[in-house]
Design an enzyme around this catalytic site. Structure first.
Site, PDB file in Angstrom:
ATOM      1  N   HIS A   1     -15.942  -6.924  20.035  1.00 38.35           N
ATOM      2  CA  HIS A   1     -15.167  -7.561  21.111  1.00 38.35           C
ATOM      3  C   HIS A   1     -15.296  -9.080  21.058  1.00 38.35           C
ATOM      4  O   HIS A   1     -16.201  -9.623  20.439  1.00 38.35           O
ATOM      5  CB  HIS A   1     -15.549  -6.996  22.470  1.00 38.35           C
ATOM      6  CG  HIS A   1     -16.828  -7.490  23.073  1.00 38.35           C
ATOM      7  ND1 HIS A   1     -16.878  -8.538  23.969  1.00 38.35           N
ATOM      8  CD2 HIS A   1     -18.110  -7.058  22.955  1.00 38.35           C
ATOM      9  CE1 HIS A   1     -18.124  -8.722  24.372  1.00 38.35           C
ATOM     10  NE2 HIS A   1     -18.896  -7.841  23.776  1.00 38.35           N
TER      11      HIS A   1
ATOM     12  N   ASP B   1     -23.531 -12.779  22.150  1.00 40.03           N
ATOM     13  CA  ASP B   1     -22.725 -11.716  22.733  1.00 40.03           C
ATOM     14  C   ASP B   1     -21.379 -12.243  23.183  1.00 40.03           C
ATOM     15  O   ASP B   1     -21.280 -12.899  24.224  1.00 40.03           O
ATOM     16  CB  ASP B   1     -23.470 -11.111  23.926  1.00 40.03           C
ATOM     17  CG  ASP B   1     -22.753  -9.923  24.561  1.00 40.03           C
ATOM     18  OD1 ASP B   1     -21.769  -9.437  23.981  1.00 40.03           O
ATOM     19  OD2 ASP B   1     -23.208  -9.480  25.635  1.00 40.03           O
TER      20      ASP B   1
ATOM     21  N   GLU C   1     -14.239  -6.333  27.035  1.00 37.44           N
ATOM     22  CA  GLU C   1     -15.381  -5.417  26.925  1.00 37.44           C
ATOM     23  C   GLU C   1     -16.367  -5.649  28.047  1.00 37.44           C
ATOM     24  O   GLU C   1     -16.954  -4.698  28.594  1.00 37.44           O
ATOM     25  CB  GLU C   1     -16.065  -5.604  25.565  1.00 37.44           C
ATOM     26  CG  GLU C   1     -17.167  -4.601  25.260  1.00 37.44           C
ATOM     27  CD  GLU C   1     -18.562  -5.029  25.703  1.00 37.44           C
ATOM     28  OE1 GLU C   1     -19.512  -4.254  25.481  1.00 37.44           O
ATOM     29  OE2 GLU C   1     -18.723  -6.132  26.273  1.00 37.44           O
ATOM     30  N   GLU C   2     -16.569  -6.927  28.398  1.00 32.10           N
ATOM     31  CA  GLU C   2     -17.602  -7.262  29.381  1.00 32.10           C
ATOM     32  C   GLU C   2     -17.311  -6.671  30.761  1.00 32.10           C
ATOM     33  O   GLU C   2     -18.228  -6.427  31.542  1.00 32.10           O
ATOM     34  CB  GLU C   2     -17.769  -8.780  29.484  1.00 32.10           C
ATOM     35  CG  GLU C   2     -18.266  -9.464  28.218  1.00 32.10           C
ATOM     36  CD  GLU C   2     -19.684  -9.081  27.846  1.00 32.10           C
ATOM     37  OE1 GLU C   2     -20.284  -8.228  28.530  1.00 32.10           O
ATOM     38  OE2 GLU C   2     -20.204  -9.622  26.859  1.00 32.10           O
TER      39      GLU C   2
ATOM     40  N   ASP D   1     -21.586  -5.656  18.121  1.00 30.12           N
ATOM     41  CA  ASP D   1     -21.445  -6.423  19.355  1.00 30.12           C
ATOM     42  C   ASP D   1     -22.275  -7.689  19.173  1.00 30.12           C
ATOM     43  O   ASP D   1     -21.815  -8.663  18.590  1.00 30.12           O
ATOM     44  CB  ASP D   1     -21.907  -5.577  20.538  1.00 30.12           C
ATOM     45  CG  ASP D   1     -21.486  -6.138  21.894  1.00 30.12           C
ATOM     46  OD1 ASP D   1     -21.369  -7.371  22.011  1.00 30.12           O
ATOM     47  OD2 ASP D   1     -21.288  -5.359  22.834  1.00 30.12           O
TER      48      ASP D   1
ATOM     49  N   HIS E   1     -25.966 -13.210  28.483  1.00 27.04           N
ATOM     50  CA  HIS E   1     -24.951 -13.341  29.544  1.00 27.04           C
ATOM     51  C   HIS E   1     -25.151 -14.591  30.418  1.00 27.04           C
ATOM     52  O   HIS E   1     -24.656 -14.630  31.544  1.00 27.04           O
ATOM     53  CB  HIS E   1     -24.929 -12.103  30.440  1.00 27.04           C
ATOM     54  CG  HIS E   1     -24.184 -10.943  29.846  1.00 27.04           C
ATOM     55  ND1 HIS E   1     -23.760  -9.861  30.590  1.00 27.04           N
ATOM     56  CD2 HIS E   1     -23.778 -10.692  28.585  1.00 27.04           C
ATOM     57  CE1 HIS E   1     -23.132  -8.993  29.807  1.00 27.04           C
ATOM     58  NE2 HIS E   1     -23.143  -9.479  28.576  1.00 27.04           N
TER      59      HIS E   1
END
Length: 709
Positions: A348, A358, A395-396, A424, A511
């Site tokens: 993604h 990520d 995706e998140e 990922d 994140h």
């Protein structure tokens, strides 16, 4: 009359003609793919720098620009590509506030809910483009209540609070720390215990290096005190308003917001993520019993107490619901002999902030694989089967881009997909990690034996991997944490997920605003050789799946893995009245079927000749179809109890932890319920789940054997 000279000329001409018509062996191209001449760490670094120059969450202009960049690289690599768009339900934050009220005379604390840039931060000018600190799909509302500390917010943590400490969280705003389970399950568990709101923080013990004299980013890899883990709290997969069908086109059928809430997959109480610094301030407002040792924080953290109160939190969150356009990029290299068989690589693109680990370490690796495949095409290579390169969006928010695509193409994929290979966070630090369905184990081992360890070129990845002491070598794909979920857990397509690094200790800025190119260049992969190695393993496995005449699946590995899982299950089930013999019998049948199909493959290889090539071709195709379809047989049309979208009965998420990688998830959840309720009915449900799993294993055996009963 034929002279010796003409004979010689004829032999030369024949040899020359043979050279002209004999294609380069596929193995030569495979060796070239992982060679230094084709790999390029500088190119990967440049891809990552381009992809991460701005925050690019789903639905943003920056993410659309990143999609265009992926298309341009695919196109320049002679890989035809297109964008598959969907109109999906997303949420963005409109307003947030968090105020801590302490007993007088202490003044209230209003938290800024901001992540701070640092002196010399090259991305300070675009940091404000990042998603504010929020939880996607969080419930809008304002709540207030005394604070209660619940450790990681697991089911067992609430049992500890009630049974050992007499603490009831009903009517409180719970304070939980990130880790152990999926954040959406932290909120769900709190709601089920009667809490009115949830605050989740990144404890320094888990993300900050343990406290003390430790430094943090940009000096060290650790999360800064103001760092916040953003993320979704949605409990489902795909667009919440189109469960089970694709949200293609603006006029598709949709559930209302009220109908979505009734399904139980979006939270019913508000929540906010906060930093370690804010979490510790809230912690200092608590009285009540002292928390157990394993509930405490880092060595210089305040002493953790459970509450409730006396500190009171006022939490307010207001979200904006939108229907936004997301863009999947799909590239295809058509197979020369079996164009209707698909080997799929996926990663993604969307990120909550800059996304250097990520997910764009994986995107950069995907682009590297694409460029190498483009170079192979220039040298005359064509895959036997079609290779699809997929770059997912949203995706998140809940695996939305991949899920919508799979739901739209489900029947085609169910009949034509060979395997799905996911990446990922493909590089977050040192150490090779892989999760896979077991028939891919031997193939992945073989690939790691061919690729040099990026941190020690004197040995292969396999040598460093097996000497690391990690046991077992392979993780499994039970959790719903990435885009393999819809392929494996919904349709039943063999899958793998590869990475270097793979735990929070190695990648603590997960994140947060600090997951940027600087972090990757300083701590994740300074020379970008881990990216090169990851692309080599990923692409080599794909090439073997695409080019080998016989699909390189090993179902003996699957049978052995199921046997190991059964031993764990036996220990877990305390009720001796549960009969596990149906599963043991089915696993034995799977083992026999795996041996039989391996023998049939050898028979075909031995008997092949030019005379019977057409008949042999059909035999190979039929045997490969059995190997391809066996994984589908582990699915059940009714799915997991209470989670019917998840059809796979061997690998799927746990009800109370979407990240939890479980074997036999239906049995596992039933056992947990039975142990909590202690009723005959609940243990009867355990036995029913045992029978269900035994049946799908038997179905897989029948598919491998290929004969009707």
């Amino acid at each position: 009359m034929i002279t010796s000279t003409s004979t010689t000329l004829l032999a030369i001409a024949t040899s020359y003609l043979f050279l002209l018509i004999t294609p380069t062996p596929k193995s030569t191209f495979h060796s070239l793919f992982i060679s230094d001449s084709l790999s390029d760490n500088v190119s990967i670094s440049n891809h990552l720098k381009t992809l991460t120059r701005r925050p690019h969450f789903a639905g943003s202009e920056a993410n659309a620009e990143a999609a265009s960049y992926v298309v341009s690289v695919f196109t320049s690599s002679n890989i035809p590509s297109h964008i598959a768009s969907y109109e999906v339900f997303l949420t963005y934050p409109l307003s947030r506030s968090l105020v801590l009220t302490n007993p007088p005379p202490q003044p209230p604390t209003t938290f800024t809910l901001q992540q701070e840039t640092y002196e010399g931060d090259p991305y300070a000018d675009v940091a404000q483009e990042a998603a504010p600190t929020f939880h996607a799909y969080a419930k809008s509302g304002s709540v207030a209540g005394p604070v209660c500390y619940v450790n990681y917010g697991r089911v067992e943590d609430y049992l500890t609070l009630k049974e050992k400490n007499g603490v009831n969280v009903s009517g409180t705003v719970v304070l939980a720390r990130y880790g152990k389970i999926y954040r959406g399950d932290i909120v769900k568990n709190a709601y089920e215990e009667g809490a009115v709101g949830v605050v989740i923080y990144s404890d320094r013990k888990d993300y900050g290096g343990g406290g003390g004299e430790e430094k943090w980013f940009p000096d060290e890899k650790w999360m800064p005190p103001s760092g916040v883990q953003v993320g979704t709290v949605y409990g489902g997969v795909g667009d919440p308003t189109t469960p089970g069908w694709a949200s293609s086109g603006g006029d598709c059928e949709r559930l209302s917001k009220e109908e979505v809430e009734k399904r139980g997959e979006v939270p019913l109480i508000p929540s906010l993520p906060v930093s370690a610094a804010d979490g510790e301030k809230i912690m200092m407002s608590l009285g009540g019993p002292v928390a157990e040792d394993d509930w405490q924080g880092s060595k210089d953290a305040p002493h953790y107490r459970l509450g409730p109160g006396p500190g009171i939190l006022n939490l307010s969150y207001m979200g904006q619901d939108v229907i936004a356009t997301i863009q999947n990029v799909i590239g295809a290299i058509e197979g020369a002999e079996e164009p209707d068989r698909f080997v799929i690589l996926g990663n993604h693109r969307d990120a909550w902030t800059f996304g250097a680990v990520d997910p764009n370490s994986g995107t950069a690796a995907l682009l590297e694989v694409a460029q190498r495949l483009g170079k192979l095409q220039k040298k005359g290579w064509r895959p036997r089967r079609t290779i699809l390169l997929c770059n997912w969006d949203a995706e998140e928010y809940g695996l939305i881009g991949s899920t919508e695509w799979v739901e739209e193409n489900r029947e085609i994929l169910a009949s034509k997909a060979v395997a799905y290979l996911n990446a990922d966070c493909i590089v977050g630090g040192p150490g090779f990690n892989v999760r896979a369905t077991p028939q891919l184990d031997e193939l992945i081992k073989k690939a790691t034996q061919e690729v040099k360890d990026p941190d020690n070129s004197s040995q292969s990845i396999y040598e460093s991997w097996t000497s690391s002491g990690s046991s077992p070598l392979f993780g499994r794909l039970g959790g719903g944490g990435s885009d393999y979920a819809s392929f494996l857990q919904h349709v039943g397509i063999p899958a793998a997920d590869i990475a270097f690094g793979g735990d929070i200790a190695g990648y603590p800025v997960y994140h947060s605003l600090y997951d940027d190119f600087v972090w990757m260049e300083k701590f994740g992969d300074p020379m970008f050789q881990r990216h090169v190695a990851a692309a080599s393993v990923w692409g080599l496995v794909a090439l073997w799946l695409a080019d080998e005449e016989f699909l390189p699946f090993d179902y003996l590995s699957y049978a052995k893995e199921l046997q190991l899982s059964m031993e764990i299950l036996e220990d877990e089930i305390s009720n001796k009245d549960i009969n596990l013999s149906p599963m043991f019998k089915s696993i034995k049948e799977l083992e026999k079927a795996a041996i039989k199909i391996n023998e049939q493959r050898k028979e075909i290889e031995v008997s092949k000749s030019w005379i019977t090539w057409k008949k042999d071709h059909l035999k190979v195709r039929e045997l490969n179809d059995r190997l391809m379809m066996a994984e589908r047989a582990f699915t059940d049309r009714d799915g997991l109890f209470g989670m019917s979208w998840y059809k796979h009965l061997i690998y799927g998420p746990s009800k109370h932890n979407d990240y939890g990688s479980q074997s036999f998830p239906g049995i596992d959840d039933a056992v947990k319920m039975a142990k909590n309720t202690h009723t005959a009915e609940s243990w009867h449900l355990v036995q029913h789940e045992v029978w269900r799993v035994s049946r799908v294993i038997k179905h897989a055996s029948l598919v491998l054997v290929g004969q009707l009963t």
